[in-house]
Design an enzyme around this catalytic site. Structure first.
Site, PDB file in Angstrom:
ATOM      1  N   TYR A 159       0.826  -1.220   0.000  1.00 30.56           N
ATOM      2  CA  TYR A 159       0.000   0.000   0.000  1.00 30.56           C
ATOM      3  C   TYR A 159       0.854   1.262   0.000  1.00 30.56           C
ATOM      4  CZ  TYR A 159      -3.427  -3.347   1.842  1.00 30.56           C
ATOM      5  OH  TYR A 159      -4.237  -4.420   2.042  1.00 30.56           O
ATOM      6  N   TYR A 213     -14.271  -5.218   4.954  1.00 26.22           N
ATOM      7  CA  TYR A 213     -12.963  -5.569   4.406  1.00 26.22           C
ATOM      8  C   TYR A 213     -12.734  -7.055   4.677  1.00 26.22           C
ATOM      9  CZ  TYR A 213      -8.022  -6.208   3.696  1.00 26.22           C
ATOM     10  OH  TYR A 213      -6.821  -6.702   3.257  1.00 26.22           O
ATOM     11  N   ASP A 218     -16.350 -13.173   9.606  1.00 29.78           N
ATOM     12  CA  ASP A 218     -14.913 -12.920   9.449  1.00 29.78           C
ATOM     13  C   ASP A 218     -14.423 -12.314  10.763  1.00 29.78           C
ATOM     14  OD1 ASP A 218     -12.402 -11.964   8.945  1.00 29.78           O
ATOM     15  OD2 ASP A 218     -12.896 -11.054   7.009  1.00 29.78           O
ATOM     16  N   LYS A 245      -4.997 -13.232  12.144  1.00 31.75           N
ATOM     17  CA  LYS A 245      -4.299 -12.176  12.900  1.00 31.75           C
ATOM     18  C   LYS A 245      -3.742 -12.587  14.285  1.00 31.75           C
ATOM     19  CE  LYS A 245      -5.192  -8.243  10.235  1.00 31.75           C
ATOM     20  NZ  LYS A 245      -6.356  -8.206   9.332  1.00 31.75           N
TER      21      LYS A 245
HETATM   22  C1  LIG Z   1      -6.629  -8.515   7.964  1.00 32.74           C
HETATM   23  C2  LIG Z   1      -7.957  -9.001   7.599  1.00 32.74           C
HETATM   24  C3  LIG Z   1      -8.142  -9.884   6.517  1.00 32.74           C
HETATM   25  C4  LIG Z   1      -7.020 -10.321   5.628  1.00 32.74           C
HETATM   26  O1  LIG Z   1      -6.041 -11.030   6.297  1.00 32.74           O
HETATM   27  P1  LIG Z   1      -4.574 -11.158   5.628  1.00 32.74           P
HETATM   28  O2  LIG Z   1      -3.848 -12.067   6.565  1.00 32.74           O
HETATM   29  O3  LIG Z   1      -4.020  -9.793   5.568  1.00 32.74           O
HETATM   30  O4  LIG Z   1      -4.768 -11.764   4.293  1.00 32.74           O
HETATM   31  C5  LIG Z   1      -9.441 -10.316   6.266  1.00 32.74           C
HETATM   32  N1  LIG Z   1     -10.471  -9.930   7.025  1.00 32.74           N
HETATM   33  C6  LIG Z   1     -10.328  -9.098   8.074  1.00 32.74           C
HETATM   34  C7  LIG Z   1     -11.512  -8.729   8.894  1.00 32.74           C
HETATM   35  C8  LIG Z   1      -9.060  -8.590   8.386  1.00 32.74           C
HETATM   36  O5  LIG Z   1      -8.930  -7.735   9.402  1.00 32.74           O
END
Ligand SMILES: *Cc1c(COP(=O)(O)O)cnc(C)c1O
Length: 430
Positions: free
Chosen positions: A16, A144, A238, A267
């Site tokens: 980015y 996202y 997610d 994460k």
């Molecule tokens: C960071 C994130 C992703 C993507 O994860 P990466 O390990 O960067 O591919 C997907 N969904 C959410 C909610 C996120 O915070």
């Protein structure tokens, strides 16, 4: 300075980042506790836990010992036809921690890929049940879900990469969060209109992260779950950002009493030490893949899936959430939440601040966009580093997501830096 920096920078391509104009990245050489150590000896307090991962701070001895022991025993092995203890134990522990019958764990190496797997599960679930036409996905404004092609198509079209790659991504359905009865009715109409072509609804429960740190309450999440139930659609949560305590409970879905059909985790899964992600399915989802026919099996398998080092790190990270281990993490999150409320709330009085939002160990200050004026993100970031804190505003938000182990003095240094930088900015606004 560092002899590797200049020769290496000539060959690195950063995320980015406009490589022509962006200030050079800071060389970091070590970490400990909640601090990053730079090559020139300066230390920065990490206010954002290395992209929301390092929930136990850095270099936790328990995780380190687990990874070192695993490194000596079995650093990696392929996961087809072979299985190992760290992955087996981790899968069973995740199933026990997650609500309801979320009990089948598919491991991958990144959050985006865990979402891709969730999408594949959802589409193939319907295909296996003879409804192959159900393949579209409903997502929410400000959402996202990742940077890969299928996940980009589920990000907010204004803040995401839709325009850049228009035509190259699947066309999905964006909805508004149903946070009022009228919005819930509208959401139900969207689902009713498209239900025969929809495979799943995907949501970041309670906090939408990279789309701008927008927050909704448990009732909204319940309204989404009820609508999915009514129209017989799969619900994908997610929890890549919210999972493992960040929103205040172990998982954000717990607060709403919602059991999604599929959950994505990543994460903080390894406490910010090694890349790992998991897609976890409920029993009925898994059972739709059981047949005499191998064509019904889930068709996915990353080379490094279920890496034993990463699984060992994740198991050690989960140990640190268990009651009796050090200080319980969720209590630390609650203390961070009240401190963030008390110490970020005064930002509302600063010119150029539109809103302050806090949920769990997440504090966000949204700036108002000046007419015709962009927010000088590079300038804000530089100023934070000068003040000894690592805070990286994006879009319109300055946010904090500190490691759960942060002490109240260090947390006050972070919130003080936010107030100070925004006050300085206010003085220069027209
Ligand atoms: C960071 C994130 C992703 C993507 O994860 P990466 O390990 O960067 O591919 C997907 N969904 C959410 C909610 C996120 O915070």
């Amino acid at each position: 300075m560092s002899d590797w920096l200049t020769p290496g920078l000539a060959h690195l391509w950063l995320p980015y980042t406009q490589m022509q104009t962006a200030p050079p990245p800071l060389p970091v050489v070590a970490s400990h506790g909640v601090r990053l150590q730079l090559a020139d000896g300066r230390e920065l307090i990490d206010g954002i836990s290395s992209w929301w991962t390092a929930c136990h701070g850095y270099n936790h001895p328990h995780i380190r010992a687990a990874v070192e022991a695993q490194l000596a025993r079995l650093p990696h092995v392929m996961f087809a036809g072979l299985v190992h203890e760290p992955a087996a134990r981790l899968a069973a522990r995740l199933a026990a921690l997650l609500p309801g019958d979320l009990e089948r764990v598919f491991f991958t190496e990144s959050g985006s890929v865990s979402v891709e797997v969730a999408l594949k599960m959802a589409l193939q679930y319907w295909r296996n049940r003879g409804q192959a036409e159900k393949k579209r996905i409903v997502y929410f404004r400000h959402g996202y879900h990742g940077d890969t092609f299928a996940t980009m198509a589920l990000c907010d079209p204004e803040e995401g990469m839709h325009t850049l790659f228009a035509g190259a991504m699947p066309d999905q359905i964006m909805a508004e969060l149903p946070d009022t009865p009228a919005m819930a009715a509208a959401f139900n109409r969207v689902l009713a209109t498209h239900a025969e072509h929809i495979a799943a609804v995907i949501v970041e429960p309670l906090v939408q992260g990279a789309g701008g740190m927008h927050m909704h309450d448990a009732a909204t999440l319940r309204a989404i779950a009820e609508a999915c139930h009514r129209h017989e659609l799969l619900l994908i949560a997610d929890e890549i950002m919210t999972g493992f305590g960040r929103s205040g409970r172990m998982f954000a879905c717990d607060e709403a009493g919602v059991v999604p059909d599929i959950v994505c985790l990543s994460k903080a899964l390894t406490g910010g030490t090694l890349p790992l992600a998991a897609t976890v399915a409920r029993r009925h989802v898994f059972e739709a893949f059981l047949a005499d026919d191998t064509g019904a099996a889930l068709m996915h398998g990353p080379t490094y899936m279920a890496n034993p080092l990463a699984c060992a790190a994740a198991n050690a990270s989960l140990d640190l959430f268990e009651p009796g281990q050090n200080s319980p993490r969720l209590e630390q999150v609650a203390a961070i939440e009240s401190a963030l409320r008390a110490e970020l709330e005064p930002c509302r009085a600063i010119a150029g601040v539109a809103e302050v939002r806090v949920k769990g160990a997440i504090g966000a200050v949204e700036l108002s966009c000046q007419p015709g004026g962009n927010i000088d993100l590079d300038g804000l970031r530089r100023r934070f580093a000068e003040l000894g804190v690592w805070v990286r505003p994006f879009g319109k938000v300055v946010y904090l997501m500190p490691p759960f182990v942060i002490g109240s003095d260090d947390l006050s240094l972070l919130t003080g830096a936010v107030r100070r930088v925004l006050t300085e900015r206010a003085a220069s606004l027209p």
